[in-house]
Design a protein around this motif. Sequence first.
Motif, PDB file in Angstrom:
ATOM      1  N   SER A 196       0.843  -1.204   0.000  1.00 46.73           N
ATOM      2  CA  SER A 196       0.000   0.000   0.000  1.00 46.73           C
ATOM      3  C   SER A 196       0.872   1.246   0.000  1.00 46.73           C
ATOM      4  N   THR A 201      -4.710  -1.177  -7.553  1.00 48.73           N
ATOM      5  CA  THR A 201      -6.043  -0.735  -7.134  1.00 48.73           C
ATOM      6  C   THR A 201      -5.905   0.608  -6.428  1.00 48.73           C
ATOM      7  N   ASP A 202      -6.649   1.638  -6.917  1.00 49.40           N
ATOM      8  CA  ASP A 202      -6.587   2.985  -6.342  1.00 49.40           C
ATOM      9  C   ASP A 202      -7.812   3.223  -5.466  1.00 49.40           C
ATOM     10  N   GLU A 203      -7.593   3.343  -4.165  1.00 51.77           N
ATOM     11  CA  GLU A 203      -8.682   3.630  -3.216  1.00 51.77           C
ATOM     12  C   GLU A 203      -8.617   5.128  -2.861  1.00 51.77           C
ATOM     13  N   LYS A 204      -9.332   5.934  -3.635  1.00 56.41           N
ATOM     14  CA  LYS A 204      -9.233   7.386  -3.523  1.00 56.41           C
ATOM     15  C   LYS A 204      -9.792   7.902  -2.201  1.00 56.41           C
ATOM     16  N   THR A 258      -2.910   0.403  -3.939  1.00 55.36           N
ATOM     17  CA  THR A 258      -2.320  -0.883  -3.532  1.00 55.36           C
ATOM     18  C   THR A 258      -1.870  -1.660  -4.762  1.00 55.36           C
ATOM     19  N   GLN A 263      -5.403  12.849  -5.833  1.00 51.07           N
ATOM     20  CA  GLN A 263      -6.412  11.805  -6.056  1.00 51.07           C
ATOM     21  C   GLN A 263      -6.568  11.447  -7.526  1.00 51.07           C
ATOM     22  N   LEU A 292      -9.607   6.468   0.639  1.00 50.88           N
ATOM     23  CA  LEU A 292      -8.612   6.196   1.681  1.00 50.88           C
ATOM     24  C   LEU A 292      -7.274   6.849   1.361  1.00 50.88           C
TER      25      LEU A 292
END
Length: 478
Positions: A144, A186-189, A195, A152, A191
Amino acid sequence: MKMRKVQNLLFILCIILSCVTSAVAEIHASGHEGGQVKVSCPYGEGYESYEKYLCKNVCGNDDVLIKTTEANKNKYSIHDDKQKRVFTATISDLSRTDAGKYWCGVTRNGKDIYTEVKLEVGQDSCCDGSTKVQSHEESSVSISCQYESKHQNDLKYICRGNQLSTCLEKALITSDNTQNGQFRLTDEKMLRKFTVTITSLTQNNSGPYLCGVHGNTGLDVFSAFELEVKEWCCVKSNKQSGIVGRPVTLQCPYPSQHRHNRKFLCKGDHRNNCTDMVTSQSRFKLQDDDSSGSFLVTIREMKAGDAGTYWCGSDSQWSTGNYTKIQLSVVFPQQTSTVISTITVVEPVGSQSTHIPGKHIEDAAPFHPVVFIVPAVLLILTFALVMVFKYKCYKVRGAGANVNRNKTKAAKTEEVESVADIYENQDVARSMQGSSKPQSACQHYDDAGETQQEPVYQNYTTTDDIYCNQVTIKANRK
């Protein structure tokens, strides 16, 4: 004199101000030492055929770095995409002195069109610290990378190594292409983190990595991590041996959270290609012991074919740390040699004994000479008795022979007749005593010195009596 200098300064300032007033939005570019940077300069419709250039500072003739009429010049290059109406100037082999203000220019009659460019050059090193990440062969790992909220919508990527200057161009995967072989992003905007998952790890995946965020302004933002991929099979490995024909017990520990998982033991050189022995072999019995955090597998009546590599665990996904590798070897039991009393084989001195490979065999039994001594003694005694008996017979007959030499021809004839009578008496004795089995033979000598074989029978009182009678008769007739 001073007035003229002031006028010249004002003239230059007017030129600069005119350039600035004709300039469009400011462009930001950044790079790292040793790397390169691309400066993209858009222009308006209708200027496709006009000359473009990149200059620095006040953009005098000496400040022009490269023009579209020349593709390359020193460490600069330029390319005009007339379809998109964007020309791109590339600066290679960046150094800290390259940082500063630049201008994208379009040559035209009268005043040129300028676009301001601010270039930032940073050190080619990262970072203050590096996160250590460990995993094992054939498993996967997720890394991560945090970023600020202003990034973002910016490009995220990951590269291998620790060179910032080439990280983006050598990116393994980016947020524009979220799947590339064993890498997935994987983009967790919400948070503010992205990752990167690496699957099917090998030891070749070990090494330094960089997480990067490419912003529209300023330098890219990086974070570093160090990945270590350990050999999968060497987490838990045991060696054990058992004796053929006897039972052996294998112990397999498991974590407490797997208390209710199915336990298994399989055999094979590799865990992904092994046979479940508990379900396929009745000789293998599994017993779980919750209190000790392990289960036992007992193999009844070990066989030579049971040797090999076993894998026991409590996780069907084969997570590291949830299994045990056991290298099982077999030993043949010791065998006791059997001594046969009637036959004894003696190997020649210097001969080599033959052993069955893999078996423990005791030393050969000692040689027992008594097997030969007893029959030999009996044979020698029998032979001695026969020789003594024959010698005695020979002596008696010899004495009679000497007497006979002094006899006259008539006496010899009479002696022969007497001997004939004796044999007749022997025949009568045989008929009276019945048949008997011969025990031995005695040599008799006649007057001519010829040897004759005459049987001697056990039922007579003594064999000597017969011969003594013969001698007596001969003496009386002398």
